[in-house]
Scaffold this motif. Structure first.
Motif, PDB file in Angstrom:
ATOM      1  N   LEU A  85      46.342  36.587  35.808  1.00  0.00           N
ATOM      2  CA  LEU A  85      44.975  36.886  36.224  1.00  0.00           C
ATOM      3  C   LEU A  85      44.664  38.306  35.758  1.00  0.00           C
ATOM      4  CD1 LEU A  85      42.642  35.616  37.968  1.00  0.00           C
ATOM      5  CD2 LEU A  85      43.478  37.056  39.836  1.00  0.00           C
ATOM      6  N   ARG A  86      43.540  38.463  35.042  1.00  0.00           N
ATOM      7  CA  ARG A  86      43.212  39.765  34.450  1.00  0.00           C
ATOM      8  C   ARG A  86      41.797  40.209  34.816  1.00  0.00           C
ATOM      9  NH1 ARG A  86      46.796  41.496  30.547  1.00  0.00           N
ATOM     10  NH2 ARG A  86      48.384  39.982  29.902  1.00  0.00           N
ATOM     11  N   TYR A  87      41.635  41.517  34.946  1.00  0.00           N
ATOM     12  CA  TYR A  87      40.317  42.127  35.146  1.00  0.00           C
ATOM     13  C   TYR A  87      40.199  43.259  34.139  1.00  0.00           C
ATOM     14  CZ  TYR A  87      36.237  44.138  37.455  1.00  0.00           C
ATOM     15  OH  TYR A  87      34.966  44.605  37.734  1.00  0.00           O
TER      16      TYR A  87
ATOM     17  N   THR B  20      41.002  27.418  37.122  1.00  0.00           N
ATOM     18  CA  THR B  20      40.233  28.595  36.708  1.00  0.00           C
ATOM     19  C   THR B  20      38.983  28.753  37.576  1.00  0.00           C
ATOM     20  OG1 THR B  20      39.179  27.272  34.973  1.00  0.00           O
ATOM     21  CG2 THR B  20      41.085  28.609  34.345  1.00  0.00           C
ATOM     22  N   GLU B  21      38.361  27.649  37.974  1.00  0.00           N
ATOM     23  CA  GLU B  21      37.211  27.736  38.886  1.00  0.00           C
ATOM     24  C   GLU B  21      37.643  28.289  40.236  1.00  0.00           C
ATOM     25  OE1 GLU B  21      34.213  24.150  37.506  1.00  0.00           O
ATOM     26  OE2 GLU B  21      36.033  23.605  38.613  1.00  0.00           O
ATOM     27  N   ILE B  22      38.801  27.865  40.717  1.00  0.00           N
ATOM     28  CA  ILE B  22      39.310  28.372  41.997  1.00  0.00           C
ATOM     29  C   ILE B  22      39.563  29.879  41.912  1.00  0.00           C
ATOM     30  CG2 ILE B  22      41.288  28.303  43.576  1.00  0.00           C
ATOM     31  CD1 ILE B  22      41.524  25.282  42.838  1.00  0.00           C
ATOM     32  N   LEU B  23      40.208  30.318  40.838  1.00  0.00           N
ATOM     33  CA  LEU B  23      40.523  31.739  40.692  1.00  0.00           C
ATOM     34  C   LEU B  23      39.266  32.585  40.535  1.00  0.00           C
ATOM     35  CD1 LEU B  23      43.660  31.441  38.385  1.00  0.00           C
ATOM     36  CD2 LEU B  23      43.608  31.975  40.831  1.00  0.00           C
ATOM     37  N   GLN B  24      38.285  32.087  39.805  1.00  0.00           N
ATOM     38  CA  GLN B  24      37.048  32.846  39.619  1.00  0.00           C
ATOM     39  C   GLN B  24      36.217  32.890  40.903  1.00  0.00           C
ATOM     40  OE1 GLN B  24      35.478  30.922  36.142  1.00  0.00           O
ATOM     41  NE2 GLN B  24      36.951  31.948  34.786  1.00  0.00           N
ATOM     42  N   HIS B  25      36.410  31.896  41.783  1.00  0.00           N
ATOM     43  CA  HIS B  25      35.732  31.920  43.082  1.00  0.00           C
ATOM     44  C   HIS B  25      36.280  33.054  43.949  1.00  0.00           C
ATOM     45  CE1 HIS B  25      34.060  30.562  46.917  1.00  0.00           C
ATOM     46  NE2 HIS B  25      35.287  30.573  47.433  1.00  0.00           N
ATOM     47  N   TYR B  26      37.604  33.187  44.010  1.00  0.00           N
ATOM     48  CA  TYR B  26      38.210  34.174  44.914  1.00  0.00           C
ATOM     49  C   TYR B  26      38.342  35.558  44.298  1.00  0.00           C
ATOM     50  CZ  TYR B  26      39.234  30.402  48.145  1.00  0.00           C
ATOM     51  OH  TYR B  26      39.115  29.358  49.020  1.00  0.00           O
ATOM     52  N   TYR B  27      38.458  35.636  42.988  1.00  0.00           N
ATOM     53  CA  TYR B  27      38.620  36.926  42.311  1.00  0.00           C
ATOM     54  C   TYR B  27      37.479  37.080  41.315  1.00  0.00           C
ATOM     55  CZ  TYR B  27      43.411  36.017  43.992  1.00  0.00           C
ATOM     56  OH  TYR B  27      44.522  35.699  44.745  1.00  0.00           O
ATOM     57  N   ARG B  28      36.353  37.600  41.763  1.00  0.00           N
ATOM     58  CA  ARG B  28      35.141  37.670  40.968  1.00  0.00           C
ATOM     59  C   ARG B  28      35.318  38.592  39.767  1.00  0.00           C
ATOM     60  NH1 ARG B  28      31.160  35.261  44.250  1.00  0.00           N
ATOM     61  NH2 ARG B  28      32.367  33.593  45.253  1.00  0.00           N
ATOM     62  N   GLY B  29      34.847  38.116  38.608  1.00  0.00           N
ATOM     63  CA  GLY B  29      34.887  38.928  37.401  1.00  0.00           C
ATOM     64  C   GLY B  29      36.198  38.880  36.658  1.00  0.00           C
ATOM     65  N   THR B  30      37.129  38.027  37.106  1.00  0.00           N
ATOM     66  CA  THR B  30      38.427  37.949  36.446  1.00  0.00           C
ATOM     67  C   THR B  30      38.451  36.854  35.394  1.00  0.00           C
ATOM     68  OG1 THR B  30      39.321  36.400  38.089  1.00  0.00           O
ATOM     69  CG2 THR B  30      39.612  38.763  38.515  1.00  0.00           C
ATOM     70  N   THR B  31      39.468  36.913  34.547  1.00  0.00           N
ATOM     71  CA  THR B  31      39.734  35.868  33.567  1.00  0.00           C
ATOM     72  C   THR B  31      41.212  35.504  33.662  1.00  0.00           C
ATOM     73  OG1 THR B  31      40.196  37.491  31.833  1.00  0.00           O
ATOM     74  CG2 THR B  31      37.928  36.646  31.979  1.00  0.00           C
ATOM     75  N   VAL B  32      41.563  34.387  33.051  1.00  0.00           N
ATOM     76  CA  VAL B  32      42.953  33.959  33.006  1.00  0.00           C
ATOM     77  C   VAL B  32      43.403  33.991  31.548  1.00  0.00           C
ATOM     78  CG1 VAL B  32      44.563  32.053  33.390  1.00  0.00           C
ATOM     79  CG2 VAL B  32      42.735  32.513  35.052  1.00  0.00           C
ATOM     80  N   GLY B  33      44.503  34.679  31.271  1.00  0.00           N
ATOM     81  CA  GLY B  33      44.976  34.746  29.889  1.00  0.00           C
ATOM     82  C   GLY B  33      46.380  35.311  29.812  1.00  0.00           C
ATOM     83  N   ALA B  34      46.994  35.113  28.670  1.00  0.00           N
ATOM     84  CA  ALA B  34      48.371  35.625  28.449  1.00  0.00           C
ATOM     85  C   ALA B  34      48.355  37.137  28.270  1.00  0.00           C
ATOM     86  CB  ALA B  34      48.953  34.944  27.232  1.00  0.00           C
TER      87      ALA B  34
END
Length: 406
Positions: A196-198, A392-406
């Protein structure tokens, strides 16, 4: 990459039961069966997949209401180091094996697949974050203007001898004790190497069991810092509410984590967590004398029978982070979130989101949620996954403005 996990500390001797063949650093072989050690040793398995070691009486849930001892089984290297307090048992295990165990220990391995994927990403991120930010999120105490005030928070200090501990202080890691499902292994494979990245940086991906309908901001529980992806959000599709914090706690509004779906909860929660059914709204009651004893036992402060409990500061979810407790003899102001939960229970209150009703000869605490409420809400995320949301929808709901990536 290997992760070193502290399993047990302060032992005079350790008995371990081996399955398969292990070898120490001198090349000496140890076959299946029980072995006892009273000095430092490192045992490496001949085969990671087929070898395992078991320990009796591993304490889980230390300090919480579900604390107990279990027999637990682990893959990877068994390592004993000697310190002043005694022997420490450490398990060195590959990162993805560690993540698979964590998501099967924090949640049940029969969870919806998308929840397991979301948890794999945040567990991997949570582990990696302090490596890039070693000074962040240590325990602390702020000097208060009032000498009656205690203001403490409990962070995730670096363990000097291993990366993480195996209990709730870090992340639950119970080796292969819990049933590994094909879904858990698939979730880790599908998200392998993802964080999880910001703004490109790996996130401090906090999570708790149940937010109570609104997640909490980071500063309520830890140091005074604004972290954009750990702000308070509504745990519902509506994304808004018009309640005051006190009214919110007294109500029982809809939210993702407000569920009575026993079939879903049985697939989501590990067995001992299923003993806790009143996680969304709960209550406890104390006499003035019981509260005085708790405060004295937990904080070493003799206030006399308690006369009043007053919330001086609340976070957006209603969690109290400054609480004034007045007794017959004196008063004390307690903070932050976890210190309040510790002070008002022989274990920990479910959360610090509570209101107080004064009744004849007792105080009734009516509360919301289970845990600090910051970041991902495990029960809410399970419901979202069950409704078809992707990880990814779940993560973006709880951690606003984040992305998922390596």
């Amino acid at each position: 990459m290997n992760v070193s996990v502290g399993l047990i500390e302060g032992q005079a001797g350790v008995e371990v039961e081996l399955t398969g063949t292990y070898a120490d650093t001198s090349g000496k072989s140890y076959g299946p069966g029980r072995h006892r050690f009273t000095s430092e040793v490192t045992l490496t398995p001949s085969d990671l997949a087929s070898c395992a070691f078991a320990l009796e009486d591993v304490t889980i849930g230390i300090g919480f209401h579900w604390e107990r001892k279990e027999r637990q089984v682990f893959r990877g290297t068994f390592r004993l180091i000697k310190r002043e307090s005694g022997l420490t048992v450490i398990n060195d295990v590959p990162l993805e094996e560690y993540v698979t165990s964590v998501i099967s220990s924090e949640m049940s391995a029969s969870c919806p697949l998308e929840l397991l994927k979301a948890h794999a990403v945040i567990s991997r991120s949570w582990l990696w974050f302090p490596k890039a930010n070693p000074a962040r999120a240590a325990s602390g105490q702020r000097q208060a203007h009032d000498p009656h005030e205690i203001l403490r928070w409990y962070g995730r200090e670096a363990h000097p001898d291993f990366d993480v501990c195996a209990d709730d202080h870090c992340q639950r890691y119970q080796g292969i004790t819990k049933a590994f499902s094909p879904a858990a292994a698939e979730a880790v494979r599908a998200t392998a190497g993802e964080f999880l990245r910001y703004n490109g940086m790996i996130c401090d991906a906090r999570f708790s069991k149940c937010c109570g309908g609104i997640t909490e901001r980071y500063a309520t529980a830890w140091e005074d810092a604004d972290i954009p992806y750990l702000e308070s959000i509504s745990d519902s599709a509506a994304q808004s509410h018009s309640y005051t914090p006190e009214a919110w706690i007294r109500s029982s509004p809809p939210a993702y984590c407000h569920t009575n779906d026993s079939e879903l909860l049985s697939r989501v929660l590990p067995g001992f967590d299923q003993e806790t059914q009143d996680f969304y709204r709960w209550q406890v009651a104390y006499t003035p004398e019981e509260l005085a004893d708790l405060i004295n036992e937990r904080l070493g402060v003799a206030l006399g029978p308690i006369r009043d409990l007053q919330a001086l500061a609340r976070g957006p979810s209603g969690r109290i982070y400054r609480l004034k407790v007045t007794g017959e003899r004196d008063y004390i102001i307690i903070g932050k979130e976890l210190e309040i939960r510790r002070a008002l229970s022989r274990t920990h209150l479910y959360s610090s989101a509570f209101v107080v009703d004064t009744e004849p000869d007792r105080f009734v605490l009516r509360g919301a949620g289970w845990g600090h409420g910051v970041g991902l809400c495990q029960i809410g995320a399970a419901v979202m996954a069950n409704e078809g949301k992707t990880y990814t929808e779940i993560l973006q709901h709880y951690y606003r403005g984040t992305t998922v990536g390596a």
